[in-house]
Design a protein around this motif. Structure first.
Motif, PDB file in Angstrom:
ATOM      1  N   ARG A   1      37.860  43.306  38.677  1.00 53.81           N
ATOM      2  CA  ARG A   1      37.727  44.580  38.693  1.00 53.81           C
ATOM      3  C   ARG A   1      38.645  44.658  37.388  1.00 53.81           C
ATOM      4  NH1 ARG A   1      40.994  44.907  42.154  1.00 53.81           N
ATOM      5  NH2 ARG A   1      43.204  44.972  41.150  1.00 53.81           N
ATOM      6  N   LEU A   2      39.041  43.638  36.467  1.00 55.39           N
ATOM      7  CA  LEU A   2      40.631  43.815  35.653  1.00 55.39           C
ATOM      8  C   LEU A   2      39.331  43.160  33.794  1.00 55.39           C
ATOM      9  CD1 LEU A   2      43.530  42.637  36.828  1.00 55.39           C
ATOM     10  CD2 LEU A   2      43.256  45.256  36.792  1.00 55.39           C
ATOM     11  N   ALA A   3      38.870  42.076  34.365  1.00 54.44           N
ATOM     12  CA  ALA A   3      38.289  41.276  33.230  1.00 54.44           C
ATOM     13  C   ALA A   3      36.574  41.113  33.338  1.00 54.44           C
ATOM     14  CB  ALA A   3      38.351  39.692  33.160  1.00 54.44           C
ATOM     15  N   VAL A   4      36.322  41.885  34.122  1.00 51.26           N
ATOM     16  CA  VAL A   4      34.870  41.385  34.138  1.00 51.26           C
ATOM     17  C   VAL A   4      33.336  42.769  34.566  1.00 51.26           C
ATOM     18  CG1 VAL A   4      32.133  40.546  34.732  1.00 51.26           C
ATOM     19  CG2 VAL A   4      35.017  39.290  34.644  1.00 51.26           C
ATOM     20  N   SER A   5      34.394  43.374  34.819  1.00 49.60           N
ATOM     21  CA  SER A   5      33.737  44.350  35.907  1.00 49.60           C
ATOM     22  C   SER A   5      32.705  45.819  34.847  1.00 49.60           C
ATOM     23  CB  SER A   5      34.098  45.399  36.686  1.00 49.60           C
ATOM     24  OG  SER A   5      35.433  45.858  36.476  1.00 49.60           O
ATOM     25  N   ARG A   6      33.464  45.735  33.852  1.00 49.38           N
ATOM     26  CA  ARG A   6      33.514  46.671  32.436  1.00 49.38           C
ATOM     27  C   ARG A   6      31.940  46.305  31.882  1.00 49.38           C
ATOM     28  NH1 ARG A   6      37.688  48.393  27.828  1.00 49.38           N
ATOM     29  NH2 ARG A   6      35.405  49.306  26.448  1.00 49.38           N
TER      30      ARG A   6
ATOM     31  N   ASN B   1      40.934  39.073  23.711  1.00 49.76           N
ATOM     32  CA  ASN B   1      41.804  39.420  23.244  1.00 49.76           C
ATOM     33  C   ASN B   1      42.041  40.918  24.172  1.00 49.76           C
ATOM     34  OD1 ASN B   1      42.908  37.783  21.648  1.00 49.76           O
ATOM     35  ND2 ASN B   1      41.375  38.218  19.478  1.00 49.76           N
ATOM     36  N   ARG B   2      41.416  41.252  24.520  1.00 49.49           N
ATOM     37  CA  ARG B   2      40.845  42.903  25.384  1.00 49.49           C
ATOM     38  C   ARG B   2      41.584  42.405  26.851  1.00 49.49           C
ATOM     39  NH1 ARG B   2      36.654  44.752  27.710  1.00 49.49           N
ATOM     40  NH2 ARG B   2      35.112  43.580  26.373  1.00 49.49           N
ATOM     41  N   VAL B   3      41.430  41.568  27.329  1.00 52.72           N
ATOM     42  CA  VAL B   3      41.228  41.041  28.927  1.00 52.72           C
ATOM     43  C   VAL B   3      42.355  40.649  29.494  1.00 52.72           C
ATOM     44  CG1 VAL B   3      38.974  41.619  29.721  1.00 52.72           C
ATOM     45  CG2 VAL B   3      40.073  39.632  29.551  1.00 52.72           C
ATOM     46  N   ARG B   4      42.975  39.918  28.337  1.00 59.57           N
ATOM     47  CA  ARG B   4      44.570  38.830  28.217  1.00 59.57           C
ATOM     48  C   ARG B   4      45.291  39.187  29.556  1.00 59.57           C
ATOM     49  NH1 ARG B   4      46.610  33.858  28.052  1.00 59.57           N
ATOM     50  NH2 ARG B   4      44.448  33.224  26.387  1.00 59.57           N
TER      51      ARG B   4
ATOM     52  N   ARG C   1      26.734  44.910  30.425  1.00 57.96           N
ATOM     53  CA  ARG C   1      26.008  43.507  29.536  1.00 57.96           C
ATOM     54  C   ARG C   1      25.759  42.914  29.419  1.00 57.96           C
ATOM     55  NH1 ARG C   1      29.807  44.127  24.108  1.00 57.96           N
ATOM     56  NH2 ARG C   1      29.742  46.721  24.598  1.00 57.96           N
ATOM     57  N   ILE C   2      26.859  41.897  30.203  1.00 60.11           N
ATOM     58  CA  ILE C   2      26.681  40.590  30.111  1.00 60.11           C
ATOM     59  C   ILE C   2      25.645  40.592  31.118  1.00 60.11           C
ATOM     60  CG2 ILE C   2      27.392  38.463  31.794  1.00 60.11           C
ATOM     61  CD1 ILE C   2      29.763  39.524  31.412  1.00 60.11           C
ATOM     62  N   ARG C   3      25.395  41.054  32.067  1.00 65.89           N
ATOM     63  CA  ARG C   3      23.802  40.922  33.609  1.00 65.89           C
ATOM     64  C   ARG C   3      22.490  41.203  33.351  1.00 65.89           C
ATOM     65  NH1 ARG C   3      22.403  41.932  39.080  1.00 65.89           N
ATOM     66  NH2 ARG C   3      20.024  40.843  38.706  1.00 65.89           N
TER      67      ARG C   3
END
Length: 323
Positions: free
Chosen positions: A140-145, A45-48, A149-151
């Motif tokens: 850049r838009l959906a994952v980098s931020r 919902n945040r990145v879409r 925490r994912i890593r």
């Protein structure tokens, strides 16, 4: 059902790897059917809106990644190199995919080709460059931020599996990956509906790729030099949640900063991730962790280039009692 031959020699060639491209492709699949991946709804919902505004959901990347259980062309996820994922390096491998491989795998995709996919088929070299640009924009838009925490979750998963291998051997490791995966005889059996991939003979080993966005299923690739199995990493249940607040009673004893750190260590985390989650400075986090380690409340281990801290059983007991 897919069977990957794993005799004693094959098991010796099993390795773990982390992949930015696997997270991209699995993430796009989440966005195509969010209801199937409800755990990731806060992220979706945040990145879409950002991705829709950039036109990435209806671009080449969006057309190449179908909702589950549709076929995902194997060239989108080349075998990752190791435990230090680098998007640019993986994109370089993607751009170097032979044109014949691209066309052969696109021929396996059912239905008519959208214009963007047809252009990739006609000119794979130019199409792969365009695809790599779209993937970089998506990242850049959906994952980098959220990548720190994912890593941290992925690094903790590899650390856990290494301990599992040491304690239970290869059988304990492979039979604990996912409910659809089991090691039986000399083969790793992967139960996937609607999968017509050929069985893989012994001799090439296996790359295990823990992933956040592949949840709740598994994805396997039998083609190429080495088979791959992407499976859900442990600890993703609270990935998109705010860290729990530290009990006031514990804060009164340890200090609010140290109590907040213990509450945030619901999974092994780096100093950078802890600083982001708690609002403390990285230097402040390091100082508090030093004190908590000395008190036997935190342990720290190295995972690749990162240092990950975890709560001890004593800290768990303190949090439980003060709550």
């Amino acid at each position: 059902m897919v069977a990957i031959g794993l005799s004693a020699g094959g098991v010796a060639r099993v390795r773990f790897a982390l992949s930015c491209l696997w997270e991209v492709m699995a993430g796009v699949r989440v966005l195509s059917d969010p209801g199937r991946h409800a755990l990731h709804l806060p992220w979706a919902n945040r990145v879409r809106p950002r991705l829709a505004e950039a036109g990435l959901l209806d671009g080449l990347l969006g057309h190449l990644v179908p909702p589950a259980p549709g076929y995902l062309p194997d060239f989108l996820t080349p075998p990752p190199a190791g435990l230090s994922p680098d998007l640019e390096q993986e994109l370089a491998v993607l751009r170097a995919t032979p044109p014949g491989t691209v066309r052969a795998q696109l021929d396996l995709c059912p239905g008519p080709r959208p214009a963007t996919v047809a252009a990739l088929y006609d000119d794979p070299e130019a199409g792969l460059r365009r695809l790599a640009d779209e993937i970089a924009a998506y990242w850049r838009l959906a994952v980098s931020r959220d990548w720190p925490r994912i890593r941290a979750v992925l690094d903790a998963e590899v650390f856990h599996r290494a301990r599992r291998l040491a304690e239970g051997g290869a059988a304990g490791l492979l039979n604990d990956l996912h409910e659809r995966v089991r090691w039986e005889g000399d083969a790793l059996l992967i139960s996937q509906r609607h999968c017509a991939a050929p069985d893989v003979p012994d001799g090439r080993g296996l790359v295990l790729v823990p992933s956040v966005f592949v949840w709740p299923s598994v994805l396997s690739i039998a083609a190429g030099d080495v088979p791959q199995l992407a499976y859900p990493a442990r600890g993703i249940g609270g990935l998109w949640e705010c860290p729990a607040e530290a009990p006031d009673a514990l804060g009164a004893v340890l200090g609010r900063g140290r109590a907040r750190l213990l509450a945030a260590l619901d999974a092994p985390r780096s100093t950078t991730e802890l600083a982001r989650r708690t609002g403390l400075s990285a230097a402040g986090v390091s100082q508090h962790l030093t004190a908590l380690r000395a008190a036997g409340l935190v342990v720290t281990h190295r995972q690749g280039r990162s240092l990950l801290s975890s709560r001890t059983a004593v800290a768990e007991a303190l949090l439980g009692a003060s709550a």
